[in-house]
Design a protein around this motif. Structure first.
Motif, PDB file in Angstrom:
ATOM      1  N   GLY A  36       8.868  10.780 -13.113  1.00 29.54           N
ATOM      2  CA  GLY A  36       7.981  11.641 -12.337  1.00 29.54           C
ATOM      3  C   GLY A  36       6.548  11.152 -12.253  1.00 29.54           C
ATOM      4  N   GLU A  37       6.152  10.217 -13.095  1.00 29.71           N
ATOM      5  CA  GLU A  37       4.790   9.690 -13.052  1.00 29.71           C
ATOM      6  C   GLU A  37       4.581   8.925 -11.744  1.00 29.71           C
ATOM      7  OE1 GLU A  37       1.779   7.294 -16.037  1.00 29.71           O
ATOM      8  OE2 GLU A  37       3.827   6.559 -15.835  1.00 29.71           O
ATOM      9  N   ILE A  38       3.331   8.912 -11.248  1.00 29.24           N
ATOM     10  CA  ILE A  38       3.036   8.217 -10.003  1.00 29.24           C
ATOM     11  C   ILE A  38       1.994   7.125 -10.229  1.00 29.24           C
ATOM     12  CG2 ILE A  38       3.605  10.215  -8.577  1.00 29.24           C
ATOM     13  CD1 ILE A  38       0.603  10.691  -8.202  1.00 29.24           C
ATOM     14  N   VAL A  39       2.026   6.116  -9.369  1.00 26.67           N
ATOM     15  CA  VAL A  39       0.989   5.093  -9.341  1.00 26.67           C
ATOM     16  C   VAL A  39       0.691   4.789  -7.880  1.00 26.67           C
ATOM     17  CG1 VAL A  39       2.658   3.176  -9.485  1.00 26.67           C
ATOM     18  CG2 VAL A  39       0.259   2.814 -10.156  1.00 26.67           C
ATOM     19  N   ASP A  40      -0.593   4.753  -7.537  1.00 26.26           N
ATOM     20  CA  ASP A  40      -1.015   4.455  -6.170  1.00 26.26           C
ATOM     21  C   ASP A  40      -1.507   3.014  -6.111  1.00 26.26           C
ATOM     22  OD1 ASP A  40      -1.839   5.636  -3.399  1.00 26.26           O
ATOM     23  OD2 ASP A  40      -3.572   4.468  -4.073  1.00 26.26           O
ATOM     24  N   ILE A  41      -1.119   2.311  -5.056  1.00 27.03           N
ATOM     25  CA  ILE A  41      -1.565   0.940  -4.831  1.00 27.03           C
ATOM     26  C   ILE A  41      -2.411   0.928  -3.566  1.00 27.03           C
ATOM     27  CG2 ILE A  41      -0.879  -1.458  -4.500  1.00 27.03           C
ATOM     28  CD1 ILE A  41      -0.005  -0.331  -7.197  1.00 27.03           C
ATOM     29  N   ILE A  56       0.839  -1.196   0.000  1.00 30.23           N
ATOM     30  CA  ILE A  56       0.000   0.000   0.000  1.00 30.23           C
ATOM     31  C   ILE A  56       0.875   1.247   0.000  1.00 30.23           C
ATOM     32  CG2 ILE A  56      -1.865   1.230   1.160  1.00 30.23           C
ATOM     33  CD1 ILE A  56      -2.534  -1.616   0.187  1.00 30.23           C
ATOM     34  N   GLY A  57       0.598   2.156  -0.924  1.00 24.18           N
ATOM     35  CA  GLY A  57       1.349   3.404  -0.979  1.00 24.18           C
ATOM     36  C   GLY A  57       1.288   4.014  -2.360  1.00 24.18           C
ATOM     37  N   THR A  58       1.892   5.175  -2.483  1.00 19.80           N
ATOM     38  CA  THR A  58       2.004   5.846  -3.782  1.00 19.80           C
ATOM     39  C   THR A  58       3.470   5.841  -4.181  1.00 19.80           C
ATOM     40  OG1 THR A  58       0.114   7.250  -3.252  1.00 19.80           O
ATOM     41  CG2 THR A  58       1.496   7.957  -5.074  1.00 19.80           C
ATOM     42  N   TYR A  59       3.723   5.485  -5.428  1.00 15.15           N
ATOM     43  CA  TYR A  59       5.085   5.277  -5.912  1.00 15.15           C
ATOM     44  C   TYR A  59       5.370   6.200  -7.089  1.00 15.15           C
ATOM     45  CZ  TYR A  59       4.670   0.992  -3.152  1.00 15.15           C
ATOM     46  OH  TYR A  59       4.489   0.087  -2.136  1.00 15.15           O
ATOM     47  N   ARG A  78       8.490   4.143  -3.353  1.00 15.91           N
ATOM     48  CA  ARG A  78       7.420   4.675  -2.517  1.00 15.91           C
ATOM     49  C   ARG A  78       7.726   6.112  -2.112  1.00 15.91           C
ATOM     50  NH1 ARG A  78       7.421   1.175   1.349  1.00 15.91           N
ATOM     51  NH2 ARG A  78       5.745  -0.162   0.574  1.00 15.91           N
ATOM     52  N   ILE A  79       6.717   6.975  -2.235  1.00 23.13           N
ATOM     53  CA  ILE A  79       6.876   8.386  -1.883  1.00 23.13           C
ATOM     54  C   ILE A  79       6.685   8.536  -0.377  1.00 23.13           C
ATOM     55  CG2 ILE A  79       5.993  10.720  -2.242  1.00 23.13           C
ATOM     56  CD1 ILE A  79       4.900   9.752  -4.952  1.00 23.13           C
ATOM     57  N   PRO A  80       7.660   9.099   0.336  1.00 21.25           N
ATOM     58  CA  PRO A  80       7.496   9.286   1.781  1.00 21.25           C
ATOM     59  C   PRO A  80       6.613  10.503   2.074  1.00 21.25           C
ATOM     60  CG  PRO A  80       9.620  10.135   1.091  1.00 21.25           C
ATOM     61  CD  PRO A  80       8.994   9.535  -0.146  1.00 21.25           C
ATOM     62  N   SER A 102      -8.110  -3.675  -2.483  1.00 20.44           N
ATOM     63  CA  SER A 102      -9.362  -3.845  -3.196  1.00 20.44           C
ATOM     64  C   SER A 102     -10.068  -5.061  -2.608  1.00 20.44           C
ATOM     65  CB  SER A 102      -9.101  -4.001  -4.701  1.00 20.44           C
ATOM     66  OG  SER A 102     -10.320  -3.942  -5.421  1.00 20.44           O
ATOM     67  N   GLU A 103     -11.020  -5.610  -3.311  1.00 18.84           N
ATOM     68  CA  GLU A 103     -11.806  -6.707  -2.759  1.00 18.84           C
ATOM     69  C   GLU A 103     -11.036  -8.021  -2.833  1.00 18.84           C
ATOM     70  OE1 GLU A 103     -15.397  -6.623  -4.977  1.00 18.84           O
ATOM     71  OE2 GLU A 103     -16.161  -4.810  -4.010  1.00 18.84           O
ATOM     72  N   GLY A 104     -11.231  -8.858  -1.824  1.00 22.62           N
ATOM     73  CA  GLY A 104     -10.547 -10.136  -1.797  1.00 22.62           C
ATOM     74  C   GLY A 104      -9.041  -9.949  -1.710  1.00 22.62           C
ATOM     75  N   ASP A 105      -8.306 -10.829  -2.341  1.00 21.78           N
ATOM     76  CA  ASP A 105      -6.844 -10.754  -2.329  1.00 21.78           C
ATOM     77  C   ASP A 105      -6.344  -9.992  -3.555  1.00 21.78           C
ATOM     78  OD1 ASP A 105      -6.657 -12.189   0.040  1.00 21.78           O
ATOM     79  OD2 ASP A 105      -6.711 -14.105  -1.011  1.00 21.78           O
ATOM     80  N   THR A 106      -6.840  -8.799  -3.747  1.00 23.90           N
ATOM     81  CA  THR A 106      -6.470  -7.988  -4.895  1.00 23.90           C
ATOM     82  C   THR A 106      -6.083  -6.583  -4.454  1.00 23.90           C
ATOM     83  OG1 THR A 106      -8.728  -7.210  -5.333  1.00 23.90           O
ATOM     84  CG2 THR A 106      -8.059  -9.273  -6.400  1.00 23.90           C
ATOM     85  N   PHE A 107      -5.445  -5.854  -5.373  1.00 28.94           N
ATOM     86  CA  PHE A 107      -5.093  -4.461  -5.139  1.00 28.94           C
ATOM     87  C   PHE A 107      -5.602  -3.616  -6.302  1.00 28.94           C
ATOM     88  CE2 PHE A 107      -1.770  -6.746  -2.835  1.00 28.94           C
ATOM     89  CZ  PHE A 107      -1.797  -6.110  -1.611  1.00 28.94           C
ATOM     90  N   ARG A 108      -6.019  -2.396  -5.984  1.00 34.59           N
ATOM     91  CA  ARG A 108      -6.355  -1.448  -7.053  1.00 34.59           C
ATOM     92  C   ARG A 108      -5.204  -0.482  -7.247  1.00 34.59           C
ATOM     93  NH1 ARG A 108      -9.927  -0.035 -10.283  1.00 34.59           N
ATOM     94  NH2 ARG A 108     -11.451  -1.491  -9.400  1.00 34.59           N
TER      95      ARG A 108
END
Length: 457
Positions: free
Chosen positions: A41-46, A33-36, A108-110, A49-55
């Motif tokens: 410079g582009e970011i992606v947030d993790i 879990i976090g924003t990377y 991961r962005i602190p 989500s439902e069950g054993d998944t991540f959005r």
């Protein structure tokens, strides 16, 4: 009548809660879990989500769900569909703050994160969190105001990371009766507005000199609450996402009419459907104490007509299958799930009284909170020279998501509208919009408001 039925029936964001936020799932390792940030410079947030998944979410609005494969790698499906979209991820090194997404490394962005407990209306203890970018400079702060969902905002709101990744602070809190907050769940706008004011003051207290500006962002039901809060204590801006400038009763009426129209029904049939909806709404408004005979009679009058099967609405459809006798039997149980919803609240006087710049972001194709009348009313306020900006996103649903239509005729969201996240970031920074934001149509106030907060010149 189940507990879930009553809860959802009184929720103006029952479906949107799934889109905007996703529940905490036990058993997942928090290191993902976090924003990377990528090297470009582009970011992606993790997020969970439902069950054993991540959005995953990117700031441009693209999103999908990551599913774990047998070899430990992760593959993605598009938006909220089940279609593979070609994206992949690896969390092998997430414990050290590094992931791979589409074969590219991201770190991961602190953030400067402070968890807190503060007092809301009536002394109720509320759980909040301030998330600031890692800098000593003053930054704008957005207080995230709940919709009607029952989930913990601290667990599920991705904006608490997406905004700080763009140098805008965020204060997220669990509304009373949810997550780590005490008290009883309510949909009373006055109480929730007092809680929002308390959250804003707590964010300012913690941030101290780091707070350059502060304001609210409220989605769906939060669009009723945030403007009320803004009339009770000064703030620098208010952002309403897929909210309404009409009453809760009007919301159901508008949804019934819009859905019937989209299914090809004429005005006579729509009027009949609205008659049924009005009877159902009266049962809800009474707190399940009266109106059963009228509801039974109007259903009997129209039940055999061809259009009846298409009657839905925001909450009318929840009690359509139940007889008056069944509703009476559930009366006592139903009372336990009456949440003080102000069904006849007219938001227009409040919107006129708000002095801070407002940004209203609406989806043209919103079914849960139909935007046509709200858009007309906001434009009227702009014509009255109120400091309001309106942004309408074509082909956007509740939750500000674009969608495709499945084979069964149901909409399935594919991504957030391009420009939606950037629009909120920019308005938080200076109370104005500049440039273009995806395909949105923007109506600006006749006179742009001056900057507010500590950055005021």
């Amino acid at each position: 009548m189940s507990r879930r039925l009553i809860v959802c029936a009184l929720s103006s964001v029952c479906i949107a809660a799934v889109i905007a936020n996703e529940s905490k799932t036990a058993g997942l390792n928090d290191c993902q879990i976090g924003t990377y940030r990528f090297s470009d410079g582009e970011i992606v947030d993790i997020a969970r989500s439902e069950g054993d998944t991540f959005r995953w979410r990117k700031f441009d609005g693209t999103t999908g769900v990551l599913h774990k494969k047998g070899d430990g790698s992760w593959t993605s499906t598009l938006g909220w569909t089940d279609h593979p979209d070609g994206h992949t991820a690896s969390f092998t090194h997430c414990a050290t703050g590094e992931i791979e997404f589409d074969g590219k490394k991201a770190d991961r962005i602190p953030f400067d994160t402070t968890d807190t407990m503060f007092e809301g209306h009536g002394g109720i203890k509320l759980a909040g969190r301030l998330v600031l970018p890692k800098t000593n400079d003053p930054v704008p702060i957005v207080v995230l105001v709940h919709g009607a969902e029952r989930d913990s905002a601290r667990d599920s709101y991705a904006l608490q990371r997406l905004l700080p990744a763009e140098n805008v602070g965020a204060f997220v809190y669990d509304k009373r009766g949810t997550g780590g907050s005490a008290g009883k769940y309510t949909q009373d706008f006055d109480t929730l507005a007092d809680d929002a004011v308390a959250a804003m003051r707590e964010a300012k207290r913690i941030a101290g000199t780091r707070c350059a500006r502060i304001g609210y962002q409220g989605g769906s039901q939060g669009g009723w609450v945030a403007p009320i809060a803004a009339t009770r204590a000064p703030v620098d801006f208010v952002i309403v996402s897929f909210g309404l400038a009409v009453s809760v009763i009007d919301e159901d009426q508008e949804e019934v009419a819009l859905e019937m129209r989209l299914k090809g029904h004429n005005q006579e049939e729509i009027s009949k459907a609205l008659e049924v909806a009005s009877a159902a709404e009266a049962v809800f408004e009474s707190g399940f104490t009266k109106g059963f005979e009228r509801f039974d009679a109007v259903r009997a009058k129209y039940r055999k007509e061809p259009w009846y099967k298409d009657l839905h609405g925001n909450y009318t459809h929840f009690i359509l299958p139940y007889t008056a006798a069944e509703l009476r039997e559930q009366r006592e149980q139903g009372k336990a799930f009456v949440f003080g919803t102000p069904f006849r609240y007219d938001p227009m006087p409040t919107l006129r009284a708000v002095e801070a710049p407002q940004l209203w972001i609406l989806g043209e194709d919103d079914l849960e909170a139909p935007s046509a009348e709200t858009s007309r009313r906001i434009k009227m306020l702009i014509a009255e020279e109120k400091p309001i900006t309106l942004a309408l996103f074509p082909h956007a649903e509740h939750g500000m998501t674009e969608y495709e239509v499945a084979s069964n005729g149901e909409r399935v969201s594919t991504r957030y509208a391009p420009g939606y996240f950037a629009m909120m970031r920019d308005f938080a920074r200076n109370g104005q919009l500049s440039g273009t934001y995806g395909s949105s149509l923007v109506v600006k106030p006749k006179m742009e408001p001056p900057p507010t907060g500590q950055d005021r010149k």
